[in-house]
Design a protein around this motif. Structure first.
Motif, short mmCIF file in Angstrom:
data_model
loop_
_atom_site.label_atom_id
_atom_site.label_comp_id
_atom_site.label_asym_id
_atom_site.label_seq_id
_atom_site.Cartn_x
_atom_site.Cartn_y
_atom_site.Cartn_z
N GLU A 83 0.71 -1.18 0.09
CA GLU A 83 -0.09 0.14 0.21
C GLU A 83 1.07 1.15 0.06
OE1 GLU A 83 -2.60 -0.02 3.19
OE2 GLU A 83 -3.77 -1.89 2.59
N PRO A 84 0.40 2.34 -0.74
CA PRO A 84 1.35 3.47 -0.79
C PRO A 84 1.33 4.15 0.59
CG PRO A 84 -0.60 3.82 -2.42
CD PRO A 84 -0.79 2.68 -1.51
N MET A 85 2.84 4.56 0.95
CA MET A 85 2.97 5.35 1.96
C MET A 85 2.97 6.87 1.97
SD MET A 85 5.58 2.63 3.59
CE MET A 85 6.10 3.77 4.91
N GLU A 86 2.88 7.48 0.66
CA GLU A 86 3.00 8.82 0.44
C GLU A 86 1.89 9.71 1.27
OE1 GLU A 86 2.50 9.68 -3.59
OE2 GLU A 86 0.51 8.93 -3.76
N GLY A 87 0.93 9.20 1.78
CA GLY A 87 -0.11 9.75 2.66
C GLY A 87 0.75 10.05 3.96
N LEU A 88 1.88 9.67 4.49
CA LEU A 88 2.31 10.08 5.50
C LEU A 88 2.90 11.69 5.29
CD1 LEU A 88 4.67 7.03 6.23
CD2 LEU A 88 2.73 7.73 7.71
N PHE A 89 3.13 11.99 4.33
CA PHE A 89 3.58 13.22 3.91
C PHE A 89 2.94 14.17 3.01
CE2 PHE A 89 7.05 10.14 3.94
CZ PHE A 89 7.60 10.47 5.09
N GLU A 90 1.73 13.75 2.70
CA GLU A 90 0.76 14.61 2.00
C GLU A 90 0.17 15.83 2.96
OE1 GLU A 90 -2.18 11.98 0.20
OE2 GLU A 90 -1.06 11.66 -1.35
N ASP A 91 -0.44 17.13 2.23
CA ASP A 91 -1.02 18.02 3.15
C ASP A 91 -2.05 17.14 4.24
OD1 ASP A 91 0.20 19.87 1.95
OD2 ASP A 91 -1.23 20.38 0.63
N GLY A 92 -1.95 17.49 5.57
CA GLY A 92 -2.72 17.11 6.46
C GLY A 92 -2.20 15.78 7.23
N LEU A 93 -1.29 15.13 6.67
CA LEU A 93 -0.66 13.86 6.94
C LEU A 93 -1.67 12.80 7.02
CD1 LEU A 93 1.74 15.27 9.67
CD2 LEU A 93 2.22 14.81 7.30
N PRO A 94 -2.76 12.61 6.06
CA PRO A 94 -3.63 11.74 6.19
C PRO A 94 -3.32 10.19 6.65
CG PRO A 94 -3.42 12.19 3.95
CD PRO A 94 -2.47 13.01 4.67
N LEU A 95 -2.26 9.75 6.05
CA LEU A 95 -1.95 8.28 6.51
C LEU A 95 -1.50 8.31 8.07
CD1 LEU A 95 -2.26 5.28 5.47
CD2 LEU A 95 0.30 5.85 4.43
#
Length: 430
Positions: free
Chosen positions: A288-300
């Motif tokens: 599963e992608p982990m880029e959500g750790l660093f996107e705006d709002g840190l959704p992951l």
């Protein structure tokens, strides 16, 4: 300055044909320095004077650095004029992965797998004089599983999945870890499919995050000999990778914490290889992608906190209730556990073993490790009030940890079903 810039482009140019082999792709931290240096050059040249000479390599003497290249006493700088001791580096590399074996024989949810007595007998650590022979057998097995450039990996996983899992959980030999991570992550395939892309990103593209990256560089593994020198090869390599990724994935750009992910990889592979493994990890080529750790709002990371808190309450109910009473949320102590996958402050011998499993099994290992850390300290944590409790939680990893014991116990925890259910609950609650 113009000559230096020309040198950057020349050194950064990828080879015409794939070069990595199991022996070349990664020789561990001690021998990674000359490998990385082959393709590197200063990209933030405005920060350097045109006449500045290349920083001198610090000594790799075994009495000054540990087996992974971290300074034993970071408060005492090493001589700037000390040459790289190649014989000492090779000796360190040979010693690094000895004893990194785990006796666990569990699958992803605590189901006992079949054992291979012959394999266990061969891999079992023997007397000190037999260490090299034991490690060489392990290395040969991994070379066979991977094949030249990793061409055998997919067939090996499909035909021998349990054996692959056992060997990964026991620890990948340092001498071949870099190639194994590239192949397991999908980064190797991305590199071969995108020849020249990294060079263009590094040499021809601009990023709005360039100065921010420069400011943060010195905070990444400051006690490691490769990254310790200001404006040295390690810091420049790290800058190149982070700058290139901020251009490649503008939705993410650059966020603090990414440096530790790239830093771990750079100690085992070249800049271009590091870039594509980082891309594969964040984009989710295999897992599963982990880029959500660093996107705006840190959704992951918000999702991970929700899942981890649910795991603690389900599997350690007394501690979960105590944390609720004290107002302790995972965001207070576990951010770096997930954002850097334990690379920020945990012993490196533990970090690389966690990452071995991460590339094969996904982020689930991060939850298991965190849960096991709390389980091991539960009785002590239950006695603490807010402030000392926060300090104790944040200092986890600073003490001596045995990777075999920690990982062996963590892999016995059953979390897959709960993680899936907690994720579904989190999605419904948004």
């Amino acid at each position: 300055l113009r000559v230096a810039r020309a040198g950057v482009a020349r050194r950064a140019r990828p080879p015409a044909a794939p070069r990595p082999t199991p022996d070349r792709a990664s020789r561990g931290h001690a021998e990674a320095v000359p490998l990385v240096a082959q393709a590197q050059g200063p990209l933030f040249l405005d920060q350097l004077s045109a006449s500045e000479e290349e920083p001198a390599m610090v000594s790799m003497s075994s009495d000054k650095v540990d087996r992974f290249g971290f300074l034993l006493d970071p408060s005492k700088p090493l001589p700037r004029d000390a040459p790289l001791e190649r014989d000492g580096a090779r000796a360190l590399s040979r010693r690094r992965s000895r004893g990194e074996s785990s006796s666990d024989r569990y699958d992803s949810d605590n189901m006992v797998t079949s054992s291979d007595d012959d394999e266990e007998a061969e891999d079992a650590p023997g007397p000190q004089s037999d260490g090299d022979r034991v490690e060489e057998r392990r290395l040969q097995k991994w070379k066979s599983m991977l094949g030249p450039g990793g061409v055998n990996w997919r067939a090996t996983v499909e035909s021998q999945p349990l054996r692959v899992k056992r060997r990964v959980r026991k620890g990948i030999p340092d001498a071949i870890r870099g190639l194994a991570w590239q192949v397991m992550s999908g980064g190797r395939s991305l590199l071969l499919q995108n020849e020249g892309v990294y060079e263009r990103l590094v040499t021809r593209s601009k990023s709005p995050a360039e100065m921010e990256i420069v400011r943060d560089i010195g905070r990444t593994f400051p006690s490691h000999m490769f990254f310790r020198q200001k404006h040295g090869l390690g810091q420049r390599s790290l800058y190149n990778v982070l700058k290139a990724y901020s251009v490649y994935n503008r939705n993410v750009g650059y966020v603090q914490g990414m440096g530790f992910l790239a830093g771990v990889l750079l100690l085992y592979m070249t800049e271009e290889e590091t870039f594509w493994v980082l891309a594969a990890l964040l984009k989710g080529v295999v897992h599963e992608p982990m880029e959500g750790l660093f996107e705006d709002g840190l959704p992951l990371i918000q999702q991970y906190f929700y899942q981890f808190e649910g795991l603690v309450k389900a599997q350690l109910p007394k501690l979960g209730a105590h944390m609720d009473q004290e107002g302790i949320h995972p965001s207070i102590y576990a951010s770096q556990w997930f954002i850097t996958v334990y690379a920020h402050s945990f012993p490196f011998r533990v970090v690389v073993r966690i990452w071995d499993i991460l590339f094969l099994e996904g982020i689930k290992i991060a939850f298991r490790i965190g849960l096991q850390l709390l389980k091991d300290k539960e009785s002590e944590l239950l006695q603490l009030s807010f402030e000392p409790l926060v300090n104790a939680l944040r200092s986890m990893g600073s003490e001596t940890l045995d990777p075999d014991v920690l990982i062996g116990n963590a892999l016995k925890l059953r979390v897959s079903t709960q993680l899936r259910e907690l994720r579904e609950q989190y999605e419904r609650s948004k």
